[in-house]
Scaffold this motif. Structure first.
Motif, PDB file in Angstrom:
ATOM      1  N   UNK A   1      -2.211   3.910   1.229  1.00 34.63           N
ATOM      2  CA  UNK A   1      -3.630   3.899   0.919  1.00 34.63           C
ATOM      3  C   UNK A   1      -4.430   3.517   2.149  1.00 34.63           C
ATOM      4  N   UNK A   2      -5.669   4.011   2.222  1.00 31.54           N
ATOM      5  CA  UNK A   2      -6.550   3.639   3.329  1.00 31.54           C
ATOM      6  C   UNK A   2      -6.968   2.202   3.137  1.00 31.54           C
TER       7      UNK A   2
ATOM      8  N   UNK B   1       4.526   2.415  -7.650  1.00 34.35           N
ATOM      9  CA  UNK B   1       3.485   2.915  -6.764  1.00 34.35           C
ATOM     10  C   UNK B   1       2.681   1.734  -6.218  1.00 34.35           C
ATOM     11  N   UNK B   2       1.865   1.956  -5.195  1.00 38.53           N
ATOM     12  CA  UNK B   2       1.067   0.866  -4.621  1.00 38.53           C
ATOM     13  C   UNK B   2       0.213   0.183  -5.696  1.00 38.53           C
ATOM     14  N   UNK B   3       0.300  -1.135  -5.769  1.00 37.19           N
ATOM     15  CA  UNK B   3      -0.487  -1.899  -6.730  1.00 37.19           C
ATOM     16  C   UNK B   3      -0.025  -1.796  -8.173  1.00 37.19           C
ATOM     17  N   UNK B   4       1.075  -1.101  -8.427  1.00 39.82           N
ATOM     18  CA  UNK B   4       1.536  -0.913  -9.805  1.00 39.82           C
ATOM     19  C   UNK B   4       2.274  -2.154 -10.318  1.00 39.82           C
TER      20      UNK B   4
ATOM     21  N   UNK C   1       0.817  -1.216   0.000  1.00 37.03           N
ATOM     22  CA  UNK C   1       0.000   0.000   0.000  1.00 37.03           C
ATOM     23  C   UNK C   1       0.851   1.267   0.000  1.00 37.03           C
ATOM     24  N   UNK C   2       2.141   1.156  -0.361  1.00 35.99           N
ATOM     25  CA  UNK C   2       3.019   2.322  -0.412  1.00 35.99           C
ATOM     26  C   UNK C   2       4.032   2.158  -1.554  1.00 35.99           C
ATOM     27  N   UNK C   3       4.552   3.293  -2.002  1.00 44.62           N
ATOM     28  CA  UNK C   3       5.543   3.277  -3.083  1.00 44.62           C
ATOM     29  C   UNK C   3       6.832   2.631  -2.580  1.00 44.62           C
ATOM     30  N   UNK C   4       7.488   1.883  -3.469  1.00 41.62           N
ATOM     31  CA  UNK C   4       8.765   1.241  -3.136  1.00 41.62           C
ATOM     32  C   UNK C   4       9.730   1.475  -4.279  1.00 41.62           C
ATOM     33  N   UNK C   5      10.950   1.876  -3.928  1.00 44.18           N
ATOM     34  CA  UNK C   5      12.016   2.060  -4.914  1.00 44.18           C
ATOM     35  C   UNK C   5      12.932   0.852  -4.868  1.00 44.18           C
TER      36      UNK C   5
END
Length: 190
Positions: free
Chosen positions: A186-187, A135-138, A101-105
């Motif tokens: 994300x919520x 991005x989350x879910x990308x 639920x959060x962006x990761x590099x």
């Protein structure tokens, strides 16, 4: 005037410590340089264009994908292998998915096996040249464009290689500042 034996021994000991420290400091850059020049350790070459020589001989390229144990992505090759003529430009894709639920590099490290083929495996463009941010879910497909240098057929050890494995491992890295400030979890869905 002669140096006191105790001072001479101390000076020699300090010299040895300084020399060992200098060698330890220089070992990583020297090893990286050595591997990039010789292909040792599966390091590859880079080029801005494809080869102008294409041979009738083929080589099978296998694709392998791994993630560091702390990396939350899913990562895999889109196709497990391809067969190319030596010198022919290949285009392969790897797929990455961020289920969080959060962006990761992430950054990818790579190697080529057998090691003797590393010097002749040439990348023109690769997702591994830059940090990737999902991005989350990308879910994304990331390309790598490459060829096997025709000079491989003249190498005493590498000329018998019929299969090359290109392997990547993704590692999580810190988000760039501009991305980190935008990254809000994300919520939860009820």
């Amino acid at each position: 005037m002669a140096m006191d034996p105790k001072n001479k021994t101390a000076a020699q000991a300090v010299s040895v410590v300084v020399l060992m420290g200098a060698l330890a400091w220089a070992s990583v850059p020297f090893y990286n340089w050595f591997c990039s020049v010789t292909g040792f350790g599966g390091f590859t070459n880079t080029a801005s264009t494809g080869s102008d020589v294409i041979l009738d001989r083929t080589v099978k390229i296998r694709f392998d994908a791994n993630i560091d144990r702390d990396m939350k992505w899913e990562f895999k090759p889109v196709q497990p292998s391809m067969e190319l003529r030596i010198g022919e430009t290949g285009l392969a894709f790897y797929e990455a998915y961020n289920p969080t639920d959060h962006a990761i590099a992430g950054t990818a490290s790579y190697n080529v096996a057998p090691f003797s083929a590393g010097y002749y495996f040439t990348k023109i463009d690769c997702f591994c040249f830059n940090m990737q941010v999902l991005q989350p879910g990308e879910r994304v497909q990331m390309p790598v464009t490459f060829y096997v240098d025709p000079e491989i057929v003249t190498d005493r050890d590498a000329k018998f290689v019929k299969e090359i494995t290109l392997s990547y491992t993704f590692h999580e890295t810190e988000l760039p500042v501009e991305q980190a400030s935008l990254s809000v979890p994300l919520a939860p869905v009820n």
